[in-house]
Scaffold this active site. Structure first.
Site, PDB file in Angstrom:
ATOM      1  CD  GLN A  61       9.744  22.605 -29.241  1.00 13.33           C
ATOM      2  OE1 GLN A  61      10.122  22.196 -28.150  1.00 13.33           O
ATOM      3  NE2 GLN A  61       8.838  23.552 -29.380  1.00 13.33           N
ATOM      4  CB  CYS A  91      13.987  26.344 -24.180  1.00 11.15           C
ATOM      5  SG  CYS A  91      14.590  25.477 -22.723  1.00 11.15           S
TER       6      CYS A  91
HETATM    7  C1  LIG Z   1       7.857  21.396 -17.521  1.00 14.02           C
HETATM    8  C2  LIG Z   1       7.718  22.194 -18.783  1.00 14.02           C
HETATM    9  C3  LIG Z   1       8.381  21.785 -19.921  1.00 14.02           C
HETATM   10  C4  LIG Z   1       8.255  22.508 -21.110  1.00 14.02           C
HETATM   11  N1  LIG Z   1       8.907  22.073 -22.232  1.00 14.02           N
HETATM   12  C5  LIG Z   1       8.707  22.714 -23.413  1.00 14.02           C
HETATM   13  C6  LIG Z   1       9.290  22.223 -24.619  1.00 14.02           C
HETATM   14  O1  LIG Z   1      10.016  21.220 -24.645  1.00 14.02           O
HETATM   15  N2  LIG Z   1       9.037  22.910 -25.760  1.00 14.02           N
HETATM   16  C7  LIG Z   1       8.245  24.025 -25.785  1.00 14.02           C
HETATM   17  O2  LIG Z   1       8.038  24.601 -26.854  1.00 14.02           O
HETATM   18  N3  LIG Z   1       7.712  24.515 -24.670  1.00 14.02           N
HETATM   19  C8  LIG Z   1       7.912  23.881 -23.490  1.00 14.02           C
HETATM   20  N4  LIG Z   1       7.339  24.373 -22.352  1.00 14.02           N
HETATM   21  C9  LIG Z   1       6.525  25.602 -22.417  1.00 14.02           C
HETATM   22  C10 LIG Z   1       5.063  25.266 -22.699  1.00 14.02           C
HETATM   23  O3  LIG Z   1       4.945  24.648 -23.948  1.00 14.02           O
HETATM   24  C11 LIG Z   1       4.215  26.530 -22.701  1.00 14.02           C
HETATM   25  O4  LIG Z   1       4.699  27.382 -23.685  1.00 14.02           O
HETATM   26  C12 LIG Z   1       4.221  27.248 -21.360  1.00 14.02           C
HETATM   27  O5  LIG Z   1       4.097  26.350 -20.289  1.00 14.02           O
HETATM   28  C13 LIG Z   1       3.093  28.288 -21.292  1.00 14.02           C
HETATM   29  O6  LIG Z   1       1.863  27.687 -21.618  1.00 14.02           O
HETATM   30  P1  LIG Z   1       0.858  27.129 -20.465  1.00 14.02           P
HETATM   31  O7  LIG Z   1       0.654  28.252 -19.499  1.00 14.02           O
HETATM   32  O8  LIG Z   1      -0.353  26.738 -21.238  1.00 14.02           O
HETATM   33  O9  LIG Z   1       1.560  25.960 -19.829  1.00 14.02           O
HETATM   34  C14 LIG Z   1       7.459  23.676 -21.152  1.00 14.02           C
HETATM   35  C15 LIG Z   1       6.790  24.093 -19.991  1.00 14.02           C
HETATM   36  C16 LIG Z   1       6.905  23.365 -18.818  1.00 14.02           C
HETATM   37  C17 LIG Z   1       6.178  23.865 -17.585  1.00 14.02           C
END
Ligand SMILES: Cc1cc2nc3c(=O)[nH]c(=O)nc-3n(C[C@H](O)[C@H](O)[C@H](O)COP(=O)(O)O)c2cc1C
Length: 312
Positions: A61, A91
């Site tokens: 990414q 982000c």
């Molecule tokens: C600690 C943390 C780090 C994350 N880092 C990234 C990242 O590097 N790239 C990305 O596309 N999304 C990142 N996200 C977002 C997640 O990929 C996701 O879109 C978001 O948490 C919502 O999905 P979920 O509810 O299934 O976790 C991050 C989320 C968290 C909590």
């Protein structure tokens, strides 16, 4: 997921099966091409054919807005073995957004178009280019324009985290907005946000109109969530499955990370696990204040009565 789903967790989670592909932590692209070691540090799987140990492809990414640099770094990542390129427009970090990377670009559909176009033009058509966005920055006013810009620029797939940047990570995820995007673009749409159970999956699919989903924190809490979804069976990952994974995680990171970082990483995962598993809550209470790696290892081992050598 930056600082969370690193190479170690990616290995453990994909070993549970049924992930089609995974994304690396983001590489923050500025105005220069990066040497190989930058890609190898954030995506060590490139050294093993761009796949996790269980064979799941890993997509590097990239996050940034410098067109030439995004293009060159995309070429480098692919030359090193990345299974396509994913571009981060989601982000929410203030630091990242201040330097015009991540979700802040959702204010500028034209910039999204230029960034995706630059990366697309730099790679052969056979290489997948995907983008990840949120519903918007403060609101959803530009949501459809952003999705259209990404599609028009030649992205092959679009993942949407169903929240605005302003909504952060707070529940609920707005899956119904994904349905509006689905009706607006033709490329595959991957729904994301708060899919933590088979029930969530079905409700998200019904609202978003796509069967493709990206799992985030749900898979951190339940490493076999992808299996449940594939088999359409609601069986919460048992503690007897998770506990050896925690041990394996500890063993692996203690070989490569300083003891203090190992303690932090295990606490971070247990903190997610305790939201679902009472055993993790008990473990959390015993390790929460612990700073010593050896003691923490012993407490971890006690959860399954397994012992393994600690070698800092
Ligand atoms: C600690 C943390 C780090 C994350 N880092 C990234 C990242 O590097 N790239 C990305 O596309 N999304 C990142 N996200 C977002 C997640 O990929 C996701 O879109 C978001 O948490 C919502 O999905 P979920 O509810 O299934 O976790 C991050 C989320 C968290 C909590």
């Amino acid at each position: 997921m930056e600082g969370l789903a690193d190479v170690h967790l990616r290995r453990l989670l994909t070993a549970q099966g049924n992930f089609d592909w995974v994304v690396s932590e983001f590489v923050r692209v500025v105005d220069r091409p990066y040497p190989e070691r930058v890609f190898h540090t954030l995506c060590p799987e490139l050294l093993q054919g761009g796949r996790t140990a269980s064979g799941t492809p890993v997509r590097v990414q990239l996050l940034g807005n410098h067109l030439e640099s995004m293009a060159i770094n995309a070429q480098r990542a692919v030359a090193l073995g990345s299974y396509g390129i994913d571009i981060n427009f989601g982000c929410p970090s203030k630091t990242v957004n201040r330097s015009m990377g991540g979700a802040v670009l959702l204010k500028e559909p034209d910039t999204l178009y230029r960034v995706v176009s630059a990366v697309r033009a730099a790679l052969p058509k056979s290489v997948v280019v995907s983008a990840k966005m949120r519903l918007g920055f403060d609101d959803t006013a530009l949501m459809l324009d952003n999705a259209s810009a990404i599609e028009a620029a030649g992205a092959d797939e679009l993942t949407v985290h169903a929240r605005t940047r302003l909504q952060g990570y707070a529940p609920p995820a707005h899956w119904d907005e994904l349905g509006r995007i689905r009706a607006h673009i033709k490329i595959p749409l991957i729904a994301n946000g708060d899919i933590c159970s088979i029930d969530d999956y079905h409700r998200c699919v019904a609202a978003a109109g796509t069967v493709d989903v990206m799992l985030g924190r749900g898979a951190i809490r339940q490493p076999t969530l992808a299996n449940q979804i594939r088999a359409n069976q609601a069986t919460t990952t048992s503690w007897s499955t998770i506990s050896p994974l925690l041990q394996s995680f500890w063993q692996e990171i203690s070989l490569v990370l300083p003891p203090r970082d190992c303690v932090g990483r295990v606490k971070q995962w247990v903190n997610y696990l305790r939201q679902l598993h009472p055993e993790a809550e008990t473990l959390w209470r015993s390790i929460r204040e612990e700073k010593n790696a050896q003691t923490l290892q012993a407490l971890l081992a006690a959860t399954t009565h397994q012992v393994f050598p600690y070698e800092p």
